[in-house]
Design an enzyme around this catalytic site. Structure first.
Site, PDB file in Angstrom:
ATOM      1  N   LYS A  69     -10.296  32.935  14.836  1.00 37.42           N
ATOM      2  CA  LYS A  69     -10.483  31.502  14.625  1.00 37.42           C
ATOM      3  C   LYS A  69      -9.126  30.829  14.403  1.00 37.42           C
ATOM      4  O   LYS A  69      -8.149  31.483  13.990  1.00 37.42           O
ATOM      5  CB  LYS A  69     -11.399  31.312  13.414  1.00 37.42           C
ATOM      6  N   SER A 145     -18.588  25.865  11.713  1.00 32.56           N
ATOM      7  CA  SER A 145     -17.302  25.503  12.261  1.00 32.56           C
ATOM      8  C   SER A 145     -16.727  26.541  13.224  1.00 32.56           C
ATOM      9  O   SER A 145     -15.710  26.265  13.880  1.00 32.56           O
ATOM     10  CB  SER A 145     -16.299  25.280  11.118  1.00 32.56           C
ATOM     11  N   SER A 169     -20.802  28.395   8.498  1.00 30.92           N
ATOM     12  CA  SER A 169     -19.953  28.326   9.682  1.00 30.92           C
ATOM     13  C   SER A 169     -19.987  29.556  10.569  1.00 30.92           C
ATOM     14  O   SER A 169     -19.460  29.523  11.685  1.00 30.92           O
ATOM     15  CB  SER A 169     -18.502  28.046   9.265  1.00 30.92           C
TER      16      SER A 169
END
Length: 450
Positions: A69, A145, A169
């Site tokens: 990420k 996310s 997320s």
């Protein structure tokens, strides 16, 4: 290895082929680079140019391609946390603990995946990179996310991608993209007690083996996962609810998928009954305000303050709110989180598991959660986000492990995730039952289509 062959394999299968010498790690990497680039053209999930961080050849996932990420993860690798306010030359100073474990596991890291600014949305549509598109319907989002990661895994770029989870997320994008998304118990790694660090995968098998590589055995020594899954303890009790604590409506197809998962567990011998933790939703919202403040704190502590013109609207609102918060406000948020946790822990004193929807709705169309809308206040944004995803945040506040499983499809073919939650530290229950549900749902889909 051909591209179509690679895209069908999970991480365990790829690693087994490399160990057996049936394909070289270099050949897998060559195909993976093609797959990542092709998938990114479809879903827009990469946060920057590709790079190469090799894994330990002795690791169980040696040769398996992987993405991280867009957060500070790997030494010397840039990160932007989805924000135009972070200059492109900013790099991580060292490997995080979880990155060190990914490298030890043998994973080959090839790039970064997109996220909403500072991870403060259940939709990955940052102004810096544009929206991550859902592989099942490009007009819809991939969740957030960890949306870029979910979109790329679901599109066949890599079998596994790093994700983290401070309010849902990992689980929200897993639900949107038809993936397995596990948030481990609080305390599995040093750091924020509300943040779960793990990954998104296409199979429960990959989730189990990666959990063992990062955190140690998921099951007692000598346990056969398939046997454990098929012979659960008859005393296991599961509560099930399709009613959001906030009272927001739940899409009927989402509720039906959760109820069907409960029926599958009943057929496997578990006791399943309507039940859920008793919570005050105002406490959840108060606690979430404190978490939003914690998320922007590192940016405020940076040597050079961020340029407000480069920040999105909700980030600016949260920063403005932080400047007006008192110590009493922060204590109030911590106390609210503790009350939520007590309610959940009380539930798990009576039940082993809880089934809920992951999201209240089907994957949202782009723009539904507009993070850059200047009309949003902090409380207004929380209401928007938690109307879409009211079921996940609670278990970040309380610390139980939770997984979203792809156990449904809408009439239009969109993925529907079901969340399963276990008592703190009981990933063994969670993962065994995840394997059961995955297998039985696959059998059910096969019977329905034939």
């Amino acid at each position: 290895m051909e591209l179509h062959e690679y895209a069908r394999l999970d991480g365990v299968a790829i690693a087994a082929l490399v160990r057996a010498g049936e394909v070289s790690a270099a050949e897998v990497e060559r195909v993976a680079l093609l797959a990542v680039e092709a998938a990114d053209r479809r879903v827009n999930g990469l946060a920057g140019p590709l790079f190469r961080v090799p894994g330990d050849p002795r690791g169980p996932f040696f040769g398996v391609p992987f993405l991280v990420k867009d957060v500070p993860m790997a030494a010397g690798i840039p990160f932007g946390v989805g924000s135009r306010a972070v200059p492109p030359f900013v790099v991580a100073e060292h490997d995080t603990e979880v990155m060190a474990r990914f490298r030890w596991a043998g994973l080959l890291t090839l790039g970064r995946t997109t996220m909403p600014e500072l991870g403060l949305s259940f939709a990955t549509e940052p102004r810096r990179h544009g929206p991550a598109r859902n592989p099942y319907d490009p007009a819809r989002g991939a969740g957030g996310s960890s949306g870029g990661a979910a979109a790329l895994v679901a599109a066949g770029a890599v079998p596994i991608a790093h994700a983290n989870d401070g309010a849902g997320s990992i689980r929200v994008p897993a639900s949107c993209c038809g993936l397995v998304g596990l948030k481990p118990s609080a305390g599995r790694l040093p750091g924020s007690p509300h943040l779960g660090e793990f990954a998104l995968t296409r199979t429960v098998r990959d989730t189990v083996r990666l959990f063992e590589a990062l955190y140690g055995p998921a099951f007692p020594t000598g346990t056969d996962l398939s046997a454990f899954g098929r012979s659960p303890d008859r005393a296991l009790r599961a509560g099930i609810t399709t009613v959001a604590w906030s009272g927001v409506p739940v899409h009927p197809e989402v509720a039906a998928a959760t109820e069907r998962a409960g029926k599958l567990l009943e057929r496997l011998g578990l006791v399943v009954e309507p039940a859920a933790p008793r919570l005050d939703w105002d406490d959840v919202r108060i606690a979430m305000r404190g978490d939003l403040a914690a998320n922007v704190a590192p940016m405020l502590a940076a040597p050079r303050p961020p340029d407000p013109a480069k920040l999105e609207a909700v980030t600016r609102a949260v920063i403005a709110g932080v400047h007006t918060m008192s110590a009493l406000d922060l204590l109030s948020a911590a106390a609210a989180a503790e009350r939520v946790a007590r309610g959940v822990w009380g539930f798990f004193a009576e039940y082993d598991l809880l089934l809920t929807p992951t999201l209240a709705q089907l994957p949202a169309e782009h723009g539904t959660l507009d993070y850059d809308d200047p009309r949003h206040t902090v409380d207004g944004w929380l209401d928007v986000m938690l109307t879409y995803g009211p079921f996940t945040t609670v278990f970040n506040l309380s610390g139980q492990p939770a997984v979203s499983l792809p156990l449904g499809r809408s009439e239009g073919g969109l993925p529907i995730g079901v969340q399963v939650v276990a008592a703190h530290g009981r990933e063994d229950h969670l993962l065994a039952l995840a394997a059961m549900l995955e297998s039985d749902f696959a059998d059910l889909e096969h019977r329905e289509t034939h």
